[in-house]
Design a protein around this motif. Structure first.
Motif, short mmCIF file in Angstrom:
data_model
loop_
_atom_site.label_atom_id
_atom_site.label_comp_id
_atom_site.label_asym_id
_atom_site.label_seq_id
_atom_site.Cartn_x
_atom_site.Cartn_y
_atom_site.Cartn_z
N PHE A 47 0.93 -1.16 0.17
CA PHE A 47 -0.02 -0.05 -0.03
C PHE A 47 1.03 1.29 -0.03
O PHE A 47 0.57 2.15 -0.75
CB PHE A 47 -0.87 -0.10 1.36
N GLN A 48 2.01 1.23 0.70
CA GLN A 48 2.68 2.44 1.00
C GLN A 48 3.65 2.59 -0.14
O GLN A 48 3.56 3.89 -0.76
CB GLN A 48 3.70 2.20 2.06
N VAL A 49 3.96 1.54 -0.82
CA VAL A 49 4.48 1.73 -2.21
C VAL A 49 3.81 2.22 -3.29
O VAL A 49 4.11 3.19 -3.99
CB VAL A 49 5.29 0.25 -2.89
N VAL A 50 2.49 1.79 -3.39
CA VAL A 50 1.58 2.04 -4.27
C VAL A 50 1.27 3.70 -4.16
O VAL A 50 1.03 4.69 -5.06
CB VAL A 50 0.35 1.24 -4.23
N VAL A 51 1.08 3.98 -2.97
CA VAL A 51 0.68 5.52 -2.52
C VAL A 51 2.08 6.51 -2.97
O VAL A 51 1.85 7.47 -3.51
CB VAL A 51 0.27 5.66 -1.11
N ASN A 52 3.09 6.00 -2.29
CA ASN A 52 4.39 6.92 -2.24
C ASN A 52 4.78 6.91 -3.91
O ASN A 52 5.23 8.15 -4.23
CB ASN A 52 5.40 6.35 -1.61
N PHE A 53 4.75 5.90 -4.67
CA PHE A 53 5.07 5.99 -5.99
C PHE A 53 4.17 6.87 -6.68
O PHE A 53 4.83 7.26 -7.98
CB PHE A 53 5.35 4.65 -6.64
N GLN A 54 3.21 7.23 -6.45
CA GLN A 54 2.23 8.30 -7.10
C GLN A 54 2.75 9.71 -7.02
O GLN A 54 3.12 10.36 -7.96
CB GLN A 54 1.13 8.28 -6.54
N ASP A 55 3.21 9.98 -5.80
CA ASP A 55 4.05 11.11 -5.41
C ASP A 55 5.40 11.38 -6.24
O ASP A 55 5.87 12.08 -6.82
CB ASP A 55 4.30 11.33 -3.91
N LEU A 56 6.23 9.93 -6.10
CA LEU A 56 7.46 10.08 -6.81
C LEU A 56 7.07 10.16 -8.42
O LEU A 56 8.34 10.80 -8.90
CB LEU A 56 8.15 8.73 -6.58
N ALA A 57 6.18 9.82 -8.88
CA ALA A 57 5.92 10.24 -10.30
C ALA A 57 5.67 11.65 -10.66
O ALA A 57 6.41 12.12 -11.71
CB ALA A 57 4.60 9.39 -10.95
N GLU A 58 5.54 12.32 -9.50
CA GLU A 58 5.33 13.90 -9.74
C GLU A 58 6.55 14.52 -9.34
O GLU A 58 6.61 15.64 -8.97
CB GLU A 58 4.12 14.46 -9.16
N LYS A 59 7.65 13.86 -9.02
CA LYS A 59 8.84 14.36 -8.51
C LYS A 59 8.96 15.08 -7.14
O LYS A 59 9.46 16.15 -6.70
CB LYS A 59 9.62 15.27 -9.40
#
Length: 192
Positions: A47-59
């Motif tokens: 879950f944390q990966v899925v949520v955090n990698f959304q933000d990482l996509a936006e740098k």
């Protein structure tokens, strides 16, 4: 990555979502191939990966130290929704440009890491709970190169275990070989 990250995520996501939807509450304390994680811990990590990698996509910077419990009411539906947001977050080709400010790696590698976690942890959860899992073949093929690239550093950091002796690679890279390169035993759980 030679194929658009969002296309690979879109192919991989439903397969992992199906596994997550199939996990019953009485399976949450079962062990997984990730020795430090029971099923509930691995679900929270994913879950944390899925949520955090959304933000990482936006740098954007993300927080990995916090370990929220995502398994409240409706967690299966929320996981599916967040996974859909992950795919959408990486759909803009500009997400692959430049270097991640928070991770210090090329954005293309960051997108690949999201795909790797979704694919490999989908397998981890499936074998831990006895559910069927058939990863997206195009994702598995693409991830072999990424695991080769990340392997030495990931092993030093304890993210990948030291792989067991690798059998001769098959002519077409497969899931078992990918799992082995991440330090997993594809025949988990092994009987003594």
């Amino acid at each position: 990555m030679s194929t658009q990250t969002s296309d690979l995520l879109a192919a991989a996501a439903p397969r992992t979502v199906d596994v997550v939807r199939g996990i019953s509450d009485d399976q949450l304390d079962l062990p997984t191939p990730c020795q430090e994680y029971a099923v509930r811990d691995l679900l929270n990590h994913l879950f944390q990966v899925v949520v955090n990698f959304q933000d990482l996509a936006e740098k954007r910077q993300v927080e990995w130290a916090e370990k929220p419990d995502h398994l409240g009411d409706g967690w299966r539906d929320r996981f599916e929704a967040e996974t859909g947001r992950l795919v959408a977050a990486w759909s803009d080709p500009s997400t692959l440009e430049g270097v991640s400010p928070g991770m210090g790696m090329p954005q293309s590698v960051i997108g690949g890491m999201a795909l790797l976690d979704l694919t490999v942890h989908g397998w981890d959860l499936a074998v831990a709970t006895g559910l069927p899992y058939h990863p997206a073949p195009e994702a598995v093929a693409e991830l072999h190169g990424l695991v080769e690239q990340l392997g030495p550093t990931a092993r030093k950091m304890g993210v990948f275990a030291t792989p067991p002796p690798l059998p001769t690679p098959p002519p077409t890279p497969d899931l078992a070989h990918l799992l082995t390169k991440t330090g997993r035993t594809p025949t988990w759980p092994q009987t003594p």
